[in-house]
Design a protein around this motif. Sequence first.
Motif, PDB file in Angstrom:
ATOM      1  N   GLU A   1      -0.574  14.058-101.079  1.00  0.00           N
ATOM      2  CA  GLU A   1       0.580  14.722-100.465  1.00  0.00           C
ATOM      3  C   GLU A   1       0.143  15.604 -99.304  1.00  0.00           C
ATOM      4  O   GLU A   1       0.781  15.628 -98.251  1.00  0.00           O
ATOM      5  CB  GLU A   1       1.290  15.571-101.521  1.00  0.00           C
ATOM      6  N   ARG A   2      -0.997  16.280 -99.486  1.00  0.00           N
ATOM      7  CA  ARG A   2      -1.520  17.135 -98.412  1.00  0.00           C
ATOM      8  C   ARG A   2      -1.924  16.292 -97.204  1.00  0.00           C
ATOM      9  O   ARG A   2      -1.670  16.669 -96.056  1.00  0.00           O
ATOM     10  CB  ARG A   2      -2.726  17.907 -98.949  1.00  0.00           C
ATOM     11  N   TYR A   3      -2.545  15.143 -97.471  1.00  0.00           N
ATOM     12  CA  TYR A   3      -2.943  14.252 -96.377  1.00  0.00           C
ATOM     13  C   TYR A   3      -1.721  13.785 -95.590  1.00  0.00           C
ATOM     14  O   TYR A   3      -1.734  13.739 -94.356  1.00  0.00           O
ATOM     15  CB  TYR A   3      -3.699  13.048 -96.951  1.00  0.00           C
ATOM     16  N   LYS A   4      -0.643  13.438 -96.316  1.00  0.00           N
ATOM     17  CA  LYS A   4       0.579  13.000 -95.636  1.00  0.00           C
ATOM     18  C   LYS A   4       1.139  14.106 -94.747  1.00  0.00           C
ATOM     19  O   LYS A   4       1.578  13.857 -93.618  1.00  0.00           O
ATOM     20  CB  LYS A   4       1.630  12.591 -96.670  1.00  0.00           C
ATOM     21  N   ARG A   5       1.098  15.350 -95.254  1.00  0.00           N
ATOM     22  CA  ARG A   5       1.613  16.467 -94.447  1.00  0.00           C
ATOM     23  C   ARG A   5       0.764  16.671 -93.199  1.00  0.00           C
ATOM     24  O   ARG A   5       1.291  16.886 -92.102  1.00  0.00           O
ATOM     25  CB  ARG A   5       1.645  17.749 -95.288  1.00  0.00           C
ATOM     26  N   LEU A   6      -0.578  16.604 -93.379  1.00  0.00           N
ATOM     27  CA  LEU A   6      -1.476  16.770 -92.226  1.00  0.00           C
ATOM     28  C   LEU A   6      -1.258  15.665 -91.201  1.00  0.00           C
ATOM     29  O   LEU A   6      -1.273  15.911 -89.990  1.00  0.00           O
ATOM     30  CB  LEU A   6      -2.937  16.772 -92.693  1.00  0.00           C
ATOM     31  N   GLN A   7      -1.061  14.427 -91.687  1.00  0.00           N
ATOM     32  CA  GLN A   7      -0.820  13.304 -90.772  1.00  0.00           C
ATOM     33  C   GLN A   7       0.464  13.522 -89.985  1.00  0.00           C
ATOM     34  O   GLN A   7       0.520  13.282 -88.769  1.00  0.00           O
ATOM     35  CB  GLN A   7      -0.746  12.005 -91.583  1.00  0.00           C
ATOM     36  N   ALA A   8       1.493  13.993 -90.673  1.00  0.00           N
ATOM     37  CA  ALA A   8       2.771  14.258 -89.993  1.00  0.00           C
ATOM     38  C   ALA A   8       2.607  15.381 -88.971  1.00  0.00           C
ATOM     39  O   ALA A   8       3.131  15.289 -87.847  1.00  0.00           O
ATOM     40  CB  ALA A   8       3.833  14.626 -91.027  1.00  0.00           C
ATOM     41  N   ASP A   9       1.847  16.438 -89.342  1.00  0.00           N
ATOM     42  CA  ASP A   9       1.615  17.543 -88.398  1.00  0.00           C
ATOM     43  C   ASP A   9       0.860  17.053 -87.169  1.00  0.00           C
ATOM     44  O   ASP A   9       1.160  17.447 -86.036  1.00  0.00           O
ATOM     45  CB  ASP A   9       0.827  18.671 -89.075  1.00  0.00           C
ATOM     46  N   TYR A  10      -0.146  16.187 -87.405  1.00  0.00           N
ATOM     47  CA  TYR A  10      -0.939  15.668 -86.289  1.00  0.00           C
ATOM     48  C   TYR A  10      -0.068  14.812 -85.366  1.00  0.00           C
ATOM     49  O   TYR A  10      -0.167  14.913 -84.129  1.00  0.00           O
ATOM     50  CB  TYR A  10      -2.114  14.850 -86.807  1.00  0.00           C
ATOM     51  N   ASP A  11       0.784  13.968 -85.950  1.00  0.00           N
ATOM     52  CA  ASP A  11       1.677  13.131 -85.133  1.00  0.00           C
ATOM     53  C   ASP A  11       2.614  13.997 -84.297  1.00  0.00           C
ATOM     54  O   ASP A  11       2.848  13.714 -83.116  1.00  0.00           O
ATOM     55  CB  ASP A  11       2.484  12.193 -86.032  1.00  0.00           C
ATOM     56  N   ASN A  12       3.137  15.058 -84.913  1.00  0.00           N
ATOM     57  CA  ASN A  12       4.020  15.977 -84.177  1.00  0.00           C
ATOM     58  C   ASN A  12       3.267  16.670 -83.044  1.00  0.00           C
ATOM     59  O   ASN A  12       3.789  16.821 -81.930  1.00  0.00           O
ATOM     60  CB  ASN A  12       4.609  17.027 -85.122  1.00  0.00           C
ATOM     61  N   PHE A  13       2.027  17.098 -83.340  1.00  0.00           N
ATOM     62  CA  PHE A  13       1.204  17.768 -82.313  1.00  0.00           C
ATOM     63  C   PHE A  13       0.921  16.825 -81.147  1.00  0.00           C
ATOM     64  O   PHE A  13       1.029  17.209 -79.979  1.00  0.00           O
ATOM     65  CB  PHE A  13      -0.103  18.244 -82.945  1.00  0.00           C
ATOM     66  N   ARG A  14       0.569  15.576 -81.473  1.00  0.00           N
ATOM     67  CA  ARG A  14       0.268  14.603 -80.411  1.00  0.00           C
ATOM     68  C   ARG A  14       1.499  14.323 -79.558  1.00  0.00           C
ATOM     69  O   ARG A  14       1.412  14.262 -78.326  1.00  0.00           O
ATOM     70  CB  ARG A  14      -0.249  13.304 -81.053  1.00  0.00           C
ATOM     71  N   ARG A  15       2.652  14.175 -80.196  1.00  0.00           N
ATOM     72  CA  ARG A  15       3.888  13.932 -79.454  1.00  0.00           C
ATOM     73  C   ARG A  15       4.250  15.133 -78.577  1.00  0.00           C
ATOM     74  O   ARG A  15       4.623  14.984 -77.415  1.00  0.00           O
ATOM     75  CB  ARG A  15       5.018  13.635 -80.445  1.00  0.00           C
ATOM     76  N   ARG A  16       4.062  16.345 -79.151  1.00  0.00           N
ATOM     77  CA  ARG A  16       4.375  17.558 -78.386  1.00  0.00           C
ATOM     78  C   ARG A  16       3.422  17.706 -77.196  1.00  0.00           C
ATOM     79  O   ARG A  16       3.845  18.072 -76.094  1.00  0.00           O
ATOM     80  CB  ARG A  16       4.281  18.766 -79.313  1.00  0.00           C
ATOM     81  N   THR A  17       2.137  17.410 -77.415  1.00  0.00           N
ATOM     82  CA  THR A  17       1.151  17.510 -76.329  1.00  0.00           C
ATOM     83  C   THR A  17       1.465  16.528 -75.212  1.00  0.00           C
ATOM     84  O   THR A  17       1.386  16.871 -74.025  1.00  0.00           O
ATOM     85  CB  THR A  17      -0.266  17.245 -76.875  1.00  0.00           C
ATOM     86  N   ARG A  18       1.812  15.286 -75.592  1.00  0.00           N
ATOM     87  CA  ARG A  18       2.162  14.290 -74.569  1.00  0.00           C
ATOM     88  C   ARG A  18       3.382  14.732 -73.777  1.00  0.00           C
ATOM     89  O   ARG A  18       3.418  14.610 -72.541  1.00  0.00           O
ATOM     90  CB  ARG A  18       2.420  12.936 -75.243  1.00  0.00           C
TER      91      ARG A  18
END
Length: 202
Positions: free
Chosen positions: A69-86
């Motif tokens: 569950e923690r891995y899924k949350r981190l993956q979602a946070d990373y995807d959001n960060f990458r989208r926000r950075t782009r």
Amino acid sequence: MVEKKEQLDQEQDEAVLPQTAEPPAEQQADPEQEQQEKGNPEVCSNYAEIEKMRAAIEEKNRLLAEQAERYKRLQADYDNFRRRTRQEKEELSAIVAQGIIRELLPVVDNFERALASAATQDAAGLLSGVEMIYRQFAAALGKNGLTAIEAVGKIFDPQQHEAVMRVEDDSQPEGTILEELQKGYFVQGKVVRPSMVKVAGK
């Protein structure tokens, strides 16, 4: 007569002998059954070990589920960060482009004025107007980090210069740039276009 007597004596002896036959199989005691009836300590300890192992497995499964569950949350946070950075990069690029265009708009305005009044001006006045526009244009590019690469009289540097001609010239050291055929430029210290040059050589 003697033989008959002996036979009778033998039958009497067999009748008197105690029976030593084994009891029937169903009456024999089963050691495993007796052990179970008394309570087998080995079996009890095995049950305890099984319960311990089951509890340990359940705990590990719980920890594994938490980590997943923690891995899924981190993956979602990373995807959001990458989208926000782009998205931020795209917005920044748009802001930079808008700033450059804003700097160049006055140059475009002056070109339009010069073209509109070309019919009524003499050649000297037109030349003066074009020189003014050129200076204004160069200043706008300079504000955005554009600088010219020095070439004539310098030693050829393949990182900054592109040799398109090589001529013999004993008055200059080999590799000296004799003429600049097309200007090269830096933007923020990086070469965006090398200078096209004529180089002294043998």
